[in-house]
Each structure stands twice: as structure tokens, then as C-alpha cells.
Design a protein around this motif. Structure first.
Motif, short mmCIF file in Angstrom:
data_model
loop_
_atom_site.label_atom_id
_atom_site.label_comp_id
_atom_site.label_asym_id
_atom_site.label_seq_id
_atom_site.Cartn_x
_atom_site.Cartn_y
_atom_site.Cartn_z
N VAL A 1 48.21 4.26 48.49
CA VAL A 1 46.91 4.38 47.81
C VAL A 1 46.97 3.66 46.46
O VAL A 1 46.05 2.92 46.10
CB VAL A 1 46.50 5.86 47.63
CG1 VAL A 1 45.23 5.98 46.80
CG2 VAL A 1 46.32 6.52 48.98
N HIS A 2 48.04 3.84 45.73
CA HIS A 2 48.19 3.17 44.43
C HIS A 2 48.13 1.65 44.60
O HIS A 2 47.45 0.96 43.86
CB HIS A 2 49.50 3.58 43.76
CG HIS A 2 49.65 3.02 42.38
ND1 HIS A 2 50.21 1.78 42.14
CD2 HIS A 2 49.31 3.52 41.17
CE1 HIS A 2 50.20 1.55 40.85
NE2 HIS A 2 49.66 2.59 40.24
N SER A 3 48.83 1.15 45.60
CA SER A 3 48.82 -0.29 45.86
C SER A 3 47.42 -0.77 46.19
O SER A 3 46.97 -1.81 45.70
CB SER A 3 49.78 -0.62 47.01
OG SER A 3 49.70 -1.99 47.33
N TYR A 4 46.71 0.00 47.01
CA TYR A 4 45.34 -0.37 47.39
C TYR A 4 44.42 -0.43 46.17
O TYR A 4 43.56 -1.30 46.06
CB TYR A 4 44.79 0.62 48.41
CG TYR A 4 43.36 0.34 48.78
CD1 TYR A 4 43.04 -0.68 49.67
CD2 TYR A 4 42.32 1.08 48.22
CE1 TYR A 4 41.72 -0.95 50.00
CE2 TYR A 4 41.00 0.81 48.54
CZ TYR A 4 40.71 -0.20 49.43
OH TYR A 4 39.41 -0.47 49.73
N LEU A 5 44.60 0.50 45.25
CA LEU A 5 43.72 0.59 44.08
C LEU A 5 44.14 -0.33 42.94
O LEU A 5 43.42 -0.45 41.96
CB LEU A 5 43.67 2.04 43.58
CG LEU A 5 43.09 3.06 44.56
CD1 LEU A 5 43.21 4.46 43.98
CD2 LEU A 5 41.66 2.74 44.93
N SER A 6 45.26 -0.99 43.06
CA SER A 6 45.77 -1.82 41.97
C SER A 6 45.15 -3.21 41.98
O SER A 6 44.96 -3.82 43.03
CB SER A 6 47.29 -1.96 42.08
OG SER A 6 47.91 -0.72 41.89
N LYS A 7 44.83 -3.66 40.77
CA LYS A 7 44.35 -5.03 40.55
C LYS A 7 43.16 -5.39 41.44
O LYS A 7 43.12 -6.43 42.07
CB LYS A 7 45.48 -6.03 40.76
CG LYS A 7 46.64 -5.78 39.81
CD LYS A 7 47.77 -6.74 40.04
CE LYS A 7 48.93 -6.36 39.13
NZ LYS A 7 50.11 -7.12 39.41
N ARG A 8 42.15 -4.51 41.46
CA ARG A 8 40.94 -4.74 42.24
C ARG A 8 39.93 -5.50 41.40
O ARG A 8 39.86 -5.35 40.19
CB ARG A 8 40.33 -3.42 42.72
CG ARG A 8 41.25 -2.55 43.54
CD ARG A 8 41.70 -3.22 44.80
NE ARG A 8 40.57 -3.49 45.66
CZ ARG A 8 40.64 -3.58 46.97
NH1 ARG A 8 41.77 -3.44 47.58
NH2 ARG A 8 39.57 -3.83 47.67
N GLU A 9 39.12 -6.32 42.06
CA GLU A 9 38.11 -7.11 41.37
C GLU A 9 36.84 -7.12 42.21
O GLU A 9 36.89 -7.32 43.43
CB GLU A 9 38.63 -8.53 41.18
CG GLU A 9 37.70 -9.44 40.44
CD GLU A 9 38.31 -10.82 40.23
OE1 GLU A 9 39.06 -10.97 39.26
OE2 GLU A 9 38.04 -11.70 41.05
N LEU A 10 35.72 -6.88 41.58
CA LEU A 10 34.43 -6.91 42.25
C LEU A 10 33.58 -7.98 41.57
O LEU A 10 33.43 -7.99 40.36
CB LEU A 10 33.74 -5.54 42.14
CG LEU A 10 32.34 -5.43 42.71
CD1 LEU A 10 32.36 -5.65 44.22
CD2 LEU A 10 31.75 -4.07 42.39
N VAL A 11 33.04 -8.90 42.37
CA VAL A 11 32.19 -9.96 41.83
C VAL A 11 30.76 -9.66 42.26
O VAL A 11 30.46 -9.55 43.44
CB VAL A 11 32.63 -11.35 42.35
CG1 VAL A 11 31.72 -12.43 41.79
CG2 VAL A 11 34.08 -11.62 41.99
N LEU A 12 29.89 -9.51 41.27
CA LEU A 12 28.48 -9.19 41.50
C LEU A 12 27.61 -10.37 41.13
O LEU A 12 27.85 -11.03 40.12
CB LEU A 12 28.05 -8.00 40.65
CG LEU A 12 28.83 -6.70 40.79
CD1 LEU A 12 28.48 -5.76 39.66
CD2 LEU A 12 28.51 -6.08 42.13
N GLU A 13 26.59 -10.62 41.93
CA GLU A 13 25.59 -11.61 41.56
C GLU A 13 24.51 -10.88 40.77
O GLU A 13 23.94 -9.90 41.25
CB GLU A 13 24.98 -12.26 42.81
CG GLU A 13 25.84 -13.32 43.44
CD GLU A 13 26.10 -14.51 42.53
OE1 GLU A 13 25.21 -14.89 41.72
OE2 GLU A 13 27.23 -15.05 42.60
N THR A 14 24.24 -11.34 39.57
CA THR A 14 23.21 -10.74 38.73
C THR A 14 22.15 -11.78 38.41
O THR A 14 22.32 -12.96 38.73
CB THR A 14 23.81 -10.19 37.41
OG1 THR A 14 24.20 -11.30 36.60
CG2 THR A 14 24.99 -9.28 37.67
N SER A 15 21.10 -11.36 37.77
CA SER A 15 20.02 -12.29 37.41
C SER A 15 20.47 -13.35 36.41
O SER A 15 19.83 -14.39 36.29
CB SER A 15 18.82 -11.52 36.85
OG SER A 15 19.20 -10.81 35.68
N VAL A 16 21.58 -13.10 35.72
CA VAL A 16 22.10 -14.08 34.76
C VAL A 16 23.37 -14.77 35.26
O VAL A 16 24.09 -15.39 34.50
CB VAL A 16 22.36 -13.43 33.37
CG1 VAL A 16 21.05 -12.98 32.74
CG2 VAL A 16 23.32 -12.27 33.48
#
Length: 108
Positions: free
Chosen positions: A84-99
Motif C-alpha cells: 500500500v505504501h508503495s502504491y501511494l508513493s510519488k503519485r501525480e494527478l494531471v488535471l485539465e483546467t480552464s487555465v
């Protein structure tokens, strides 16, 4: 993403024509196979363990450190905590926003 081949065949969320029912059917079929027949040296199989973890909105709302603390409080074996720790480590989420794109980084 799916058209580009970016999703695993084991990914059941966010895919057209595949639901949680398909995931449940896959797990129950695997469990049935696991307990069918005999093991080595003729010993009958008796046990099958299924562990699941589903954290809703994990990227933007869960406190992952507290999640790990909660798992530790249930005496989860260390090797599973490490998964679980490995899965949660160094996660990144890229969102498209209006800017333009916005990146959220999160680590345990």
C-alpha cells in the motif's frame, strides 16, 4: 486513454462496457479455481483469501499517512503495508483546467 492502450486489462473503473460486476465475477472465478481440486501431495485446498482496497477520491481527499496508520492499527502484515505504501508513493494527478493543465503531487 483506453483507445491509446493506456489502461490495464485489469482496470475495471472508467472503461466502457466493463463494470464492477465483471470485476466481482473475475475474482469469484479465480477464488473458485484456487480452492478446487487438491494441492501437492494430495492435500485438499481449504482456504482462499481476497483482500481489497478501495479509496474513493484517494488522489484529492484521503490523508494517505492516516490511511496507513489505520491499517497498522488493524495489525495488517508489514508486507501488505509495504504494498500500500508503495502504491501511494510519488503519485501525480494531471488535471485539465480552464487555465491549462494543473499537476497535483502527493506522497505518503
Amino acid at each position: 486513454m483506453e483507445d491509446a492502450g493506456g489502461l490495464s486489462s485489469s482496470q475495471y473503473g472508467f472503461r466502457k462496457g466493463i463494470s464492477t460486476l465483471d470485476a466481482i465475477e473475475r475474482v469469484t472465478n479465480m477464488a473458485a479455481k484456487a480452492i478446487a481440486g487438491t494441492r501437492w501431495k494430495g492435500v485438499t485446498k481449504k482456504y482462499c483469501l481476497v483482500v481489497t482496497l478501495n479509496i474513493r477520491n484517494a488522489f484529492n481527499s484521503a490523508d494517505w499517512g492516516r490511511t496507513l496508520e489505520a491499517l497498522r492499527s488493524f495489525n495488517i502484515p508489514e508486507y501488505l503495508l509495504n504494498v500500500v505504501h508503495s502504491y501511494l508513493s510519488k503519485r501525480e494527478l494531471v488535471l485539465e483546467t480552464s487555465v491549462g493543465p494543473r499537476t497535483l503531487e502527493h506522497d505518503v
